[in-house]
Design an enzyme around this catalytic site. Structure first.
Site, PDB file in Angstrom:
ATOM      1  N   HIS A 104     -18.227 -15.946  16.457  1.00  0.00           N
ATOM      2  CA  HIS A 104     -16.938 -16.246  15.835  1.00  0.00           C
ATOM      3  C   HIS A 104     -16.036 -17.118  16.680  1.00  0.00           C
ATOM      4  O   HIS A 104     -14.970 -17.518  16.214  1.00  0.00           O
ATOM      5  CB  HIS A 104     -16.197 -14.943  15.511  1.00  0.00           C
ATOM      6  CG  HIS A 104     -16.866 -14.117  14.466  1.00  0.00           C
ATOM      7  ND1 HIS A 104     -16.894 -14.487  13.139  1.00  0.00           N
ATOM      8  CD2 HIS A 104     -17.538 -12.935  14.543  1.00  0.00           C
ATOM      9  CE1 HIS A 104     -17.557 -13.564  12.453  1.00  0.00           C
ATOM     10  NE2 HIS A 104     -17.954 -12.622  13.270  1.00  0.00           N
ATOM     11  N   CYS A 131       7.142   9.503  -4.469  1.00  0.00           N
ATOM     12  CA  CYS A 131       7.895   9.293  -3.227  1.00  0.00           C
ATOM     13  C   CYS A 131       8.133   7.829  -2.956  1.00  0.00           C
ATOM     14  O   CYS A 131       9.215   7.428  -2.548  1.00  0.00           O
ATOM     15  CB  CYS A 131       7.140   9.893  -2.046  1.00  0.00           C
ATOM     16  SG  CYS A 131       7.114  11.676  -2.026  1.00  0.00           S
ATOM     17  N   CYS A 163      -0.916  11.741   4.465  1.00  0.00           N
ATOM     18  CA  CYS A 163      -0.127  11.835   3.237  1.00  0.00           C
ATOM     19  C   CYS A 163      -0.721  12.889   2.303  1.00  0.00           C
ATOM     20  O   CYS A 163      -0.005  13.713   1.735  1.00  0.00           O
ATOM     21  CB  CYS A 163      -0.138  10.493   2.496  1.00  0.00           C
ATOM     22  SG  CYS A 163       1.270   9.453   2.849  1.00  0.00           S
TER      23      CYS A 163
END
Lengths: 107, 265, 160
Positions: free
Chosen positions: B85, B184, B226
């Site tokens: 790369h 939320c 979460c």
């Protein structure tokens, strides 16, 4: 894998009081936390940081577990001549890291 | 006879509609947020200053680590990332296109999974856990190259079903608290949840340094957190559900730019 | 008759309930207790670290945000200016009296420091006044402090 960052401003003139900043990866485990099995995770912190200009002490910090993880420390240094700054961090579990930076006065 | 004809015409019409819906993604899915704010907007001044500090942002330690790993060619016969790369700065813009459909795996992959794929197939490394330090460092370093660029995910025939899956996940109630993400993060964004100010739930700063974790973590870690918060069973790291959700979130955050490594509570 | 009795009883009940309540401000302000506890802790720390010498207020500034969203990493800056008669700062000790480990750090300065100012990030386990005590080469001790309110405390909350 421990790595540290050190920032030294440039250019530097003789008599300048420069701010040197350091940042290093370290969990700074307090010894107050518990793992998922209910066992206390043992204390693992950096206890001492030292910066020397040649043999002379510039700044030393004795740290306790109230310092945040990945500790950031910045201090001041009055540059009067060229010198090789040596930074060392020491801590629990034989933690030791040494970094060297050159200070060159630009005319 | 007439009723049979009407019914069959209706069925034919419905069938043709549904076929069209599967083949063609809508050109402009409707946005539900009128004003888009990054999570940075909801942090305290101290936290914002820490994120914007080009030296003291603790996430940059992971970027440094990633840069070292990028050019690490210490293992004999194993090419480093840099060999294929080039300089990591050439990765600028890459992270904005993820998650993307990977033909060789025939599914949606996010950037961490793509890095894992490269490491396993082209560098012959052993696969690492999703949240391992090496993958985190590499992901943070690569995403950091796209800092300041807006998201640029493709919604086409291949990725659209994943986008729909992600959208359905976002608006679906779950957990003991029976809450969906939008409750939320859209209805109450900006309001206080105990001592925390609710953000709009964008992932534009991830992998991010969370003060609560005292380290850098991936978006999947945050999504699991979460889920646990609303007492729902979290998916595994790297789960297809989370990757689809990532695609939806990246689309939802279209006007925002990459902030990695962000600093969050 | 019965309704009047019930109403009367309710009224009396309300009056009885209201009696023990002190003035609103007094009931809410419990910090008097905490302040005393914090002060006692700090005095104990001074006794431990400075052999009973009491630092004088002044010349030392502690900069902290007034409110910390998360106590895990709070920016701290301490600075000591030289008083008359002192040539340099020897050390600065930082204390957070309400933390589990109240002695946060000791900073020692060499002769070539130039300025005794240190910035770091600390953990806070409770609302408190963080104090810094500077020790000078002429033996004097001076101190400063800054109060901070912490929303999400460190050290005592366990992470997922």
């Amino acid at each position: 894998m421990t790595n540290a960052r050190i920032a030294i401003p440039s250019p530097i003139k003789s008599g300048d009081v420069i701010e040197i900043k350091t940042l290093i990866t370290h969990p700074m485990e307090t010894g107050l936390r518990y793992d998922s099995m209910g066992q206390v995770i043992p204390r693992n912190i950096i206890t001492q940081f030292e910066c020397r200009c040649g043999p002379d002490l510039v700044f030393k910090a004795l740290l306790n577990r109230g310092i945040a993880a990945n500790p950031y420390l910045s201090f001041f240094f009055e540059v009067v001549s060229n010198c090789t700054l040596e930074f060392t961090w020491q801590g629990d579990k034989n933690f030791y890291l040494r970094e060297v930076r050159e200070i060159r006065i630009d005319r | 006879m007439k009723s049979v004809l009407i019914v069959s015409l209706c069925l034919l019409f419905c069938y043709s509609c549904s076929v069209r819906a599967v083949e063609e993604p809508p050109r402009m899915p409707e946005r539900t947020l009128t004003e888009v704010h990054s999570g940075l907007f909801y942090q305290s001044a101290d936290t914002q200053a820490l994120q914007n500090d080009n030296f003291a942002n603790p996430g940059l330690l992971w970027v440094d680590r990633g840069l070292t790993l990028w050019s690490d060619d210490s293992a004999p016969g194993v090419p480093s990332c840099a060999e294929c790369h080039g300089n990591i700065s050439q990765m600028r813009g890459v992270a904005t296109r993820y998650p993307t459909f990977a033909a060789e795996k025939n599914r949606l992959l996010n950037l961490t999974q793509q890095i894992q794929e490269c490491r396993v197939t082209r560098q012959h490394h052993d696969p690492l856990p999703y949240e391992s330090e090496i993958l985190l460092a590499l992901t943070t370093a690569v995403v950091h190259q796209s800092k300041g660029l807006p998201f640029d995910v493709t919604l086409d025939k291949q990725t659209y079903p994943y986008w729909v899956a992600g959208k359905n996940y976002f608006y679906e109630r779950r957990g003991q608290m029976n809450l969906a993400c939008n409750h939320c993060h859209e209805h109450y964004a900006g309001r206080m949840l105990r001592g925390d100010r609710l953000s709009q739930g964008h992932g534009n700063g991830y992998p991010a340094y969370r003060l609560q974790w005292q380290g850098v973590g991936s978006l999947h870690r945050r999504l699991r957190f979460c889920n646990q918060g609303i007492r729902a069973e979290p998916f595994d790291y790297g789960a297809a559900e989370y990757v689809s959700l990532e695609l939806f979130l990246a689309w939802r955050a279209t006007d925002l730019v990459v902030e990695t490594p962000a600093v969050r509570r | 008759m019965k309704r009047r009795q019930v109403l009367g009883g309710m009224g009396a009940g309300v009056l009885v309930c209201l009696q023990p309540l002190p003035a609103w401000g007094q009931a809410w302000d419990q910090s008097g207790e905490r302040l005393k506890e914090e002060q006692a802790q700090f005095e104990q720390l001074l006794a431990q670290h400075f052999e009973g010498r009491i630092p004088v207020e002044g010349n030392v500034s502690v900069n902290l945000p007034a409110l910390a969203e998360n106590g895990n990493s709070v920016a701290l800056e301490v600075q000591a200016d030289l008083p008359v008669g002192a040539a340099r700062v020897v050390s600065i000790d930082v204390f957070a009296p309400m933390n589990p480990a109240p002695h946060i750090a000791q900073f020692l300065f060499g002769a070539g420091t130039g300025r005794a100012q240190v910035r770091t990030r600390m953990r806070l386990a409770a609302d408190q006044t963080v104090r810094a005590v500077a020790s000078f080469d002429n033996g004097r001790l001076m101190m400063g402090g800054a109060h901070i309110v912490v929303t999400e405390v460190a050290c005592l909350d366990f992470l997922i």
